[in-house]
Design a protein around this motif. Structure first.
Motif, mmCIF file in Angstrom:
data_model
loop_
_atom_site.group_PDB
_atom_site.id
_atom_site.type_symbol
_atom_site.label_atom_id
_atom_site.label_comp_id
_atom_site.label_asym_id
_atom_site.label_seq_id
_atom_site.Cartn_x
_atom_site.Cartn_y
_atom_site.Cartn_z
ATOM 1 N N VAL A 113 -6.285 -3.010 20.498
ATOM 2 C CA VAL A 113 -7.098 -2.065 19.742
ATOM 3 C C VAL A 113 -8.494 -2.080 20.360
ATOM 4 N N THR A 114 -9.098 -0.898 20.459
ATOM 5 C CA THR A 114 -10.443 -0.773 21.028
ATOM 6 C C THR A 114 -11.444 -0.489 19.919
ATOM 7 N N LEU A 115 -12.481 -1.334 19.861
ATOM 8 C CA LEU A 115 -13.538 -1.207 18.867
ATOM 9 C C LEU A 115 -14.781 -0.644 19.546
ATOM 10 N N THR A 116 -15.472 0.257 18.868
ATOM 11 C CA THR A 116 -16.709 0.829 19.374
ATOM 12 C C THR A 116 -17.781 0.697 18.312
ATOM 13 N N GLY A 117 -18.928 0.121 18.706
ATOM 14 C CA GLY A 117 -20.004 -0.047 17.734
ATOM 15 C C GLY A 117 -21.120 -0.904 18.269
ATOM 16 N N PRO A 118 -22.049 -1.297 17.388
ATOM 17 C CA PRO A 118 -23.188 -2.114 17.810
ATOM 18 C C PRO A 118 -22.739 -3.445 18.387
ATOM 19 N N SER A 119 -23.391 -3.856 19.458
ATOM 20 C CA SER A 119 -23.022 -5.118 20.099
ATOM 21 C C SER A 119 -23.192 -6.297 19.151
ATOM 22 N N PHE A 164 -16.310 -4.179 8.717
ATOM 23 C CA PHE A 164 -17.209 -3.446 9.592
ATOM 24 C C PHE A 164 -18.127 -2.517 8.812
ATOM 25 N N GLN A 165 -19.369 -2.453 9.266
ATOM 26 C CA GLN A 165 -20.321 -1.513 8.699
ATOM 27 C C GLN A 165 -20.470 -0.281 9.574
ATOM 28 N N TYR A 166 -20.556 -0.511 10.890
ATOM 29 C CA TYR A 166 -20.778 0.595 11.813
ATOM 30 C C TYR A 166 -19.678 0.742 12.859
ATOM 31 N N VAL A 167 -18.860 -0.273 13.045
ATOM 32 C CA VAL A 167 -17.829 -0.261 14.099
ATOM 33 C C VAL A 167 -16.732 0.736 13.734
ATOM 34 N N THR A 168 -16.246 1.464 14.739
ATOM 35 C CA THR A 168 -15.101 2.354 14.566
ATOM 36 C C THR A 168 -13.950 1.871 15.446
ATOM 37 N N LEU A 169 -12.713 2.238 15.077
ATOM 38 C CA LEU A 169 -11.507 1.794 15.774
ATOM 39 C C LEU A 169 -10.789 2.999 16.364
ATOM 40 N N ASP A 170 -10.120 2.788 17.514
ATOM 41 C CA ASP A 170 -9.319 3.891 18.050
ATOM 42 C C ASP A 170 -8.031 4.067 17.253
#
Length: 432
Positions: free
Chosen positions: A182-188, A229-235
């Motif tokens: 799974v790929t997560l996108t968000g603040p480091s 998660f607060q800001y992270v989104t998932l593919d």
């Protein structure tokens, strides 16, 4: 010479133009002045103000100011404002929300965090931009925006089956998720706290067959705490997990023999197996049709007394072994067996399945050096006349002329005797 006569005006001013009357012209001038004044004050209206409501804030406008520093907006409120537009009435009367952009002033953004930024407004209609003025009417013209370095992080998905119950006599043989990662996108800063991802499969009833279950993904930190998660989104937030459930059985193991004589009695071969039974699994329909497992075959033509055979385990299609065993050792007890070599006379050659239009004649007087194996007590009194060499016409292409033809050896009186090696005999085939 006659005198020139002046034109005579009709009495009462008939045919006289009204515009020749000074008073009429004065009245028209006054009316025109009033009309022009009304036009200027009602249409052009210098210094006129209008209000545009519900103008959205555009967070992408001039975004290069912060993206050039590796930052992205991770949270920003949906916001609209009201604008006051000033100018002549004719010009501003044609303007709408689409002619303006309201945006946060990001020129001061240098690092991650929550920033309170001033909202700015700009007219993007180049035809009128220099002829009007616009301002934000809202008393609060600031907005709070969260900035951070946005990254991607790919994590392997681990399938967890601890919440499943398997029916007695069955096993969960394997699991397979529709996606391995799974790929997560968000603040480091938020991604740094994620260490693992699991698909924790649950099912309401005990399983006795294979199923596919949609399962939500869950994330954990290094210390095993679940991460929200607060800001992270998932593919993708879930996966389809296929659970392969097999029925189990313990089946006896045996060995099969090839190149045996027609009346072979395999009780003469006394052997022991390193593995007498195997635990196997497969679909219920396949397992229920099995009563034993033949792990391999032994060619009797290559048999040797006291030889130990290493047989690789070959299972039927759809069946898997649950024991960590790749081979079975077959050991023969040949203490009561012996070998004997005889020369078989031509009259003991038997021909079967030969078409009636052909005739086969054995050219050799004897089939020499035939080695037989069997119980020592039987071989001791065995003579060549008791041994038969069989030619089966179904095993070769029948053609006229001489040829060496393979034959099988057997002893009709005792099925415990078999031949070692392979044999051919010279024959002549003719047509009748």
């Amino acid at each position: 010479m006659s005198p020139v006569k002046k034109p005579v005006r009709p009495e009462g001013g008939q045919n006289r133009s009204p515009l020749e009357d000074r008073r009429v012209r004065l009245a028209l001038a006054v009316l025109l002045a009033v009309f022009l004044w009304v036009a200027v004050t009602t249409v052009v209206q210098p210094g006129t103000n209008i209000t545009l409501n519900n103008v959205p804030v555009d967070y992408t406008y001039e975004s290069s100011v912060y993206t050039s520093r590796g930052l992205s907006i991770v949270e920003a409120p949906e916001r609209t404002v009201s604008l006051v537009v000033s100018g002549d009435g004719y010009t501003i009367g044609q303007l709408g929300v689409e002619d303006f952009v309201v945006y946060p002033d990001c020129s001061s953004v240098r690092s991650s965090g929550t920033k309170t930024l001033q909202l700015r407004v700009r007219c993007i209609n180049s035809a009128v931009a220099g002829n009007i003025s616009v301002s934000i009417a809202d008393p609060n013209s600031t907005v709070d925006i969260v900035f951070d370095v946005v990254e991607e992080k790919t994590i392997p998905i681990q399938v967890n089956t601890r919440y499943l119950t398997i029916e007695e006599g069955y096993i969960l043989y394997s699991t397979a998720a529709s996606s391995e990662t799974v790929t997560l996108t968000g603040p480091s800063s938020e991604l740094a706290g994620v260490a693992s991802c699991t698909a924790e499969v649950s099912y309401s009833d005990p399983l006795s067959d294979s199923v596919t279950v949609e399962t939500a993904l869950r994330f954990y930190s290094e210390t095993g705490q679940e991460v929200s998660f607060q800001y992270v989104t998932l593919d993708h937030s879930s996966v389809d997990v296929t659970l392969t459930v097999y029925k189990t059985a313990e089946l006896p193991v045996n060995v099969r023999f090839v190149n045996t004589p027609p009346n072979f009695d395999d009780s003469v071969l006394i052997y022991s197996l390193s593995q007498t039974a195997l635990r196997v699994a497969g679909s219920a329909s396949t397992v229920d049709n099995l009563t034993e497992l033949a792990v391999g075959t032994i060619d009797l033509s290559t048999f040797a007394l006291d030889k130990v055979y290493e047989m690789p385990i070959t299972l039927p299609s759809g069946i898997v072994s649950l024991d960590n065993v790749d081979t079975v050792t077959v050991s023969f007890n040949c203490s009561a067996m012996a070998t004997k070599t005889l020369n078989i006379p031509a009259e003991n050659v038997e021909v079967i399945n030969l078409p009636s239009t052909y005739q086969l004649t054995v050219e050799s007087d004897r089939l020499m050096n035939v080695t037989l194996c069997g119980p020592a007590a039987v071989l001791e009194g065995l003579t060549a006349d008791q041994v038969v060499a069989r030619i089966d016409a179904d095993d070769f292409a029948v053609a006229l002329g001489q040829q060496n033809i393979a034959c099988s050896i057997y002893v009709p009186a005792d099925g415990r005797v078999f031949a070692l090696g392979s044999y051919t005999i010279q024959c002549e085939i003719s047509s009748e």
